[in-house]
Scaffold this motif. Structure first.
Motif, PDB file in Angstrom:
ATOM      1  N   GLY A 143       0.844  -1.142  -0.116  1.00 16.91           N
ATOM      2  CA  GLY A 143       0.183   0.101   0.055  1.00 16.91           C
ATOM      3  C   GLY A 143       0.821   1.275  -0.018  1.00 16.91           C
ATOM      4  N   VAL A 144       1.863   1.319   0.758  1.00 22.53           N
ATOM      5  CA  VAL A 144       2.786   2.509   0.780  1.00 22.53           C
ATOM      6  C   VAL A 144       3.326   2.558  -0.348  1.00 22.53           C
ATOM      7  N   GLU A 145       3.986   1.539  -0.808  1.00 16.77           N
ATOM      8  CA  GLU A 145       4.864   1.808  -2.024  1.00 16.77           C
ATOM      9  C   GLU A 145       3.922   2.093  -3.359  1.00 16.77           C
ATOM     10  N   GLY A 146       2.780   1.352  -3.448  1.00 21.17           N
ATOM     11  CA  GLY A 146       1.962   1.573  -4.462  1.00 21.17           C
ATOM     12  C   GLY A 146       1.314   3.112  -4.561  1.00 21.17           C
ATOM     13  N   THR A 147       0.949   3.432  -3.559  1.00 17.89           N
ATOM     14  CA  THR A 147       0.569   5.001  -3.486  1.00 17.89           C
ATOM     15  C   THR A 147       1.620   5.846  -3.850  1.00 17.89           C
TER      16      THR A 147
END
Length: 201
Positions: A143-147
């Motif tokens: 989630g963090v990297e995707g965002t």
């Protein structure tokens, strides 16, 4: 290492919700809650936007695709209905109570790894003139990297609180922190980021 924060910076917290907190094997989830609260306090002191992102992947197309490590989400209609009911009845999408969501905070529900596709995140940031984002949450490599990847494409200045995020797999967390995030933003500790927030006018 953090060098500056834009005057118009938002704190974006990824998937700090009941469903994720309950996952067995999440790497040091409890350890990031206090750091996250410190970030929230600093942003509240400066009246800067705080975005709480939760995820609800139930029934989404990407969970139905073939993969070497397939999603654990139900694929049949009956299973999807039951999962949605369980999600709602047990508040699995709710942000964990320790973080104390307040009126005026921005709430975003994502259905993919990134918080940008098919959500209100970009419009909420744009109408506030936001040019910088501090990111924290779970999971670092998902989630963090995707965002972060989408935010980078959109031109935001990114800062990553490396001790206020975690992952189910330590090696995945370390890869994002050491190899991905430094290419699209600045990585530092919560303490260093809070100090920069407090310097803002």
């Amino acid at each position: 290492m953090i060098t500056a924060l834009d005057p118009k910076t938002a704190l974006v917290l990824i998937d700090m919700q009941n469903a994720i907190a309950a996952i067995k094997g999440a790497h040091a989830f409890d350890g990031i809650v206090e750091k996250t609260k410190q970030l929230i306090d600093a942003f509240r002191e400066k009246d800067l936007p705080i975005v709480f992102v939760n995820v609800n992947p139930i029934g989404q197309a990407w969970t139905q695709k073939r993969a070497d490590q397939p999603s654990q989400m139900p694929k049949d209609e009956e299973g999807i209905r039951a999962a949605k009911k369980n999600w709602e009845e047990n508040g699995l999408g709710n942000i964990i109570s320790q973080l104390q969501v307040k009126e005026g905070d921005i709430m975003v529900t994502k259905h993919t790894w990134s918080a940008f596709p098919n959500t209100n995140l970009q419009s909420e940031l744009q109408k506030r003139g936001i040019t910088g984002i501090v990111l924290a949450g779970v999971a670092t490599s998902i989630g963090v990297e995707g965002t972060a990847r989408d935010a980078s494409v959109l031109g935001y200045n990114l800062t990553f609180a490396n001790d206020a995020m975690t992952d189910m797999f330590l090696e995945a967390h370390d890869n994002s922190i050491a190899r991905i995030f430094p290419r699209i933003g600045e990585v530092d500790t919560t303490e260093a980021i809070v100090a920069k927030v407090r310097e803002l006018a």
